[in-house]
Design a protein around this motif. Structure first.
Motif, PDB file in Angstrom:
ATOM      1  N   VAL A  32     -33.521  -0.108  13.874  1.00  0.00           N
ATOM      2  CA  VAL A  32     -32.779   1.086  14.264  1.00  0.00           C
ATOM      3  C   VAL A  32     -33.384   1.641  15.551  1.00  0.00           C
ATOM      4  CG1 VAL A  32     -32.079   3.417  13.613  1.00  0.00           C
ATOM      5  CG2 VAL A  32     -32.232   1.628  11.866  1.00  0.00           C
TER       6      VAL A  32
ATOM      7  N   ILE B 263     -28.446   0.312   9.054  1.00  0.00           N
ATOM      8  CA  ILE B 263     -29.714   1.026   9.236  1.00  0.00           C
ATOM      9  C   ILE B 263     -30.836   0.421   8.397  1.00  0.00           C
ATOM     10  CG2 ILE B 263     -28.693   3.220   9.930  1.00  0.00           C
ATOM     11  CD1 ILE B 263     -29.208   4.185   7.033  1.00  0.00           C
TER      12      ILE B 263
ATOM     13  N   VAL C  98     -27.961  -0.168  15.785  1.00  0.00           N
ATOM     14  CA  VAL C  98     -28.616  -0.975  14.756  1.00  0.00           C
ATOM     15  C   VAL C  98     -28.535  -2.427  15.223  1.00  0.00           C
ATOM     16  CG1 VAL C  98     -28.305   0.568  12.795  1.00  0.00           C
ATOM     17  CG2 VAL C  98     -26.447  -0.963  13.434  1.00  0.00           C
TER      18      VAL C  98
END
Length: 596
Positions: A196, A192, A183
């Motif tokens: 991502v 997230i 991330v």
């Protein structure tokens, strides 16, 4: 005749031979030789209390080795019936003496049916037990721990738009690893909810990823993440890196002689055009904009007397103020779908048609801003499979080609259209454009006819620029091979032919994707990566071949009515950058390093 039959010495052989018999067809049948047989196996049994979503304990029973020397034994399993010793999933068990033996099978898939057989082999043969089946349970967070992940690390120095990272999944927590990767955010402690980047097949062990779609001269924070049914975890520490400084726009990273641009999809300042983002894309990325002005574009030819090109004029003025070149695309086409119903329904005399042809071109040029428009696509898609398309304009007759060896008569409206365009836009660059053939063999009939038409118009002093379309919407097989999609090696052949003849070459309608339907799922991260690689390969190939301009057919997925579900653009439905954009940018940076 008298025969003496001596059976001495023969009878023992006969008796022993009578003791030998073989299984008819199944290797689980015993084979008896001189009192020795293949092994005898009992049933495979499961301990119900041990069955989870990914593990189980089984028991195998060996009844008898059959009096012959033991070779091997064990249990084999799989998701297909009748697993064997050739199966990759098996485990040997040392069954030296008859009895019950246990085995724990791990790393099974949840909610999956498995087939199991035990086996034993001695010097007389191989046998299997009866088949046993079981189905694993569904995953439950209570059954497992969280995933354990390693820390993110840089593989090398970050670039201007990307960085290569590596990390590790240490444990899946006893469950199925759903997702893993990185991330990334411009803020500390990314989650997230930020950018991502996932590995396509997450599993325990080391992995590497390239994170793209980054901004130059920007500091980023990265954490490793992993997810199972228990939840998501992030690495304890985060990595910080800064991308290199660069102008991230496409036009700032291409040669000064290369036109890079797109096609306006809807008029500026209308309620459904996401005008702020559209304007920013054009102003930031492009040095040329292709503005649709074909007869049915944006309802611009309402009646014979009225051509409403106010929207197109807005684009021209807006681009002129920002020193962005413009292309009016296109004045005439052959497909009846490009024309309003009243035009197709009218019965034209030859005189009326020629008058209307001149009026059409004169009015479009004047209403769109005259000399403010730098280039005009005058005629588009006049040829289909090597033949000139029959349309309203072809009633004006034909003329002999000015190309040696060519026998096909050329519709005279094409030359007349260019003559009128020269008359009313004497300083503009005029373009002859044709549909996609540049990825096909050079013997393609449309390709051959188009070359002859281009040479004919050049000989008459009417054009020196051609527009070649490239709509690479592939089936899955082609899309899965981005660097070889439909034969990129054909593109340089066509470009070279036109360049050798003194033409300027624009690839003026570019889309690259796989064919989709509205009901198909949106692109996965793997799909987007393939699309990025295809766009990068295309741009690198086109620039190396010597093209003078590349124009993408639209500003965002779903906005252009041509194949709206294919996700074929550099920007998504919200006009946010996709990995495809980075593929184009990376190719330009590599080809024009001095322009950065």
């Amino acid at each position: 005749m008298k025969i003496n039959l001596n059976l001495r010495g023969f009878l023992p052989v006969l008796v022993i031979g009578c003791m030998v018999f073989h299984a008819c067809s199944d290797d689980t049948e015993e084979e008896v030789i001189s009192g020795m047989t293949t092994p005898k196996l009992g049933a495979v049994v499961m301990d119900e209390s041990t069955l989870t979503h990914n593990t189980v304990t089984l028991s195998a029973e060996l009844l008898d080795w059959g009096g012959a020397e033991a070779n091997s034994s064990g249990i084999c399993w799989g998701t297909v019936a009748n697993p064997s010793v050739e199966s990759p999933t098996k485990e040997k068990i040392s069954m030296n003496e008859p009895g019950v033996y246990k085995i724990v099978i791990k790393e099974l898939l949840p909610e999956t049916q498995y087939y199991v057989r035990s086996w034993a082999r001695n010097t007389r043969g191989l046998v299997y037990s009866d088949q046993f089946t079981f189905t694993t349970k569904a995953e439950s967070p209570e059954m497992m721990d969280y995933v354990e992940v390693g820390e993110p690390q840089l593989i090398d120095e970050p670039g201007k738009v990307a960085a290569n990272l590596k990390s590790e999944i240490i444990s899946n927590g006893g469950g199925t690893l759903k997702r893993a990767g990185f991330v990334v955010s411009e803020n500390s402690q990314p989650t997230i909810e930020d950018k991502v980047y996932e590995v396509s097949n997450p599993k325990i062990g080391n992995f590497e990823l390239s994170v793209t779609s980054l901004l130059s001269g920007t500091t980023y924070y990265v954490r490793t993440f992993g997810e199972n049914a228990k939840g998501i975890v992030y690495s304890d520490t985060e990595l910080t890196f800064s991308t290199q400084e660069a102008d991230m726009s496409l036009k700032a990273n291409c040669g000064k002689s290369l036109l890079i641009g797109g096609t306006a999809e809807v008029p500026l300042y209308t309620s459904d055009c996401l005008s702020d983002k559209a304007e920013k894309i054009i102003e930031r990325e492009y040095n040329v904009l292709q503005i649709p002005c074909y007869p049915s574009a944006w309802n611009s030819w309402e009646t014979q007397e009225i051509m409403n090109l106010d929207a197109q004029r807005q684009y021209v003025d807006w681009c002129h103020e920002r020193n962005i070149k413009t292309i009016g695309h296109f004045m005439l086409g052959t497909n009846s779908a490009y024309y309003p119903e009243w035009f197709n329904a009218k019965a034209w005399t030859k005189e009326e048609l020629e008058t209307e042809l001149e009026n059409r071109i004169k009015t479009v040029i004047e209403k769109m801003g005259g000399d403010k428009v730098d280039m005009w696509t005058v005629v588009n898609e006049a040829i289909d499979k090597g033949n000139y398309v029959v349309c309203k304009w072809t009633a004006l007759g034909t003329e002999a080609p000015l190309v040696s060896g060519s026998k096909t008569e050329i519709p005279v409206y094409i030359s007349k259209a260019f003559e009128y365009a020269h008359k009313y836009a004497p300083s503009a660059e005029l373009i002859l454009s044709e549909r996609t053939f540049i990825m096909s063999m050079q013997t393609d009939k449309t390709c051959v006819a188009f070359r002859q038409l281009a040479e004919h118009l050049k000989a008459k002093g009417l054009i020196s620029t051609v527009g070649l379309q490239l709509h690479q919407v592939q089936a899955q097989g082609g899309f899965d091979n981005p660097e070889g999609m439909a034969g990129w090696n054909q593109l340089p052949n066509h470009v070279k032919w036109f360049k050798d003849k003194g033409f300027k070459v624009l690839i003026n309608e570019v889309t690259i994707s796989k064919s989709k339907k509205e009901s198909d799922p949106t692109f996965t991260a793997a799909d987007l990566e393939k699309q990025k690689r295809a766009y990068k390969k295309f741009v690198a190939t086109a620039v190396d071949a010597g093209v003078d301009g590349i124009l993408f057919w639209g500003l965002g997925d779903g906005w252009n009515t041509y194949r709206p579900y294919d996700e074929a653009q550099l920007y998504n439905h919200n006009r946010d950058r996709k990995p495809a954009f980075d593929g184009v940018l990376e190719a330009l940076m590599e080809r024009f390093p001095s322009e950065q």
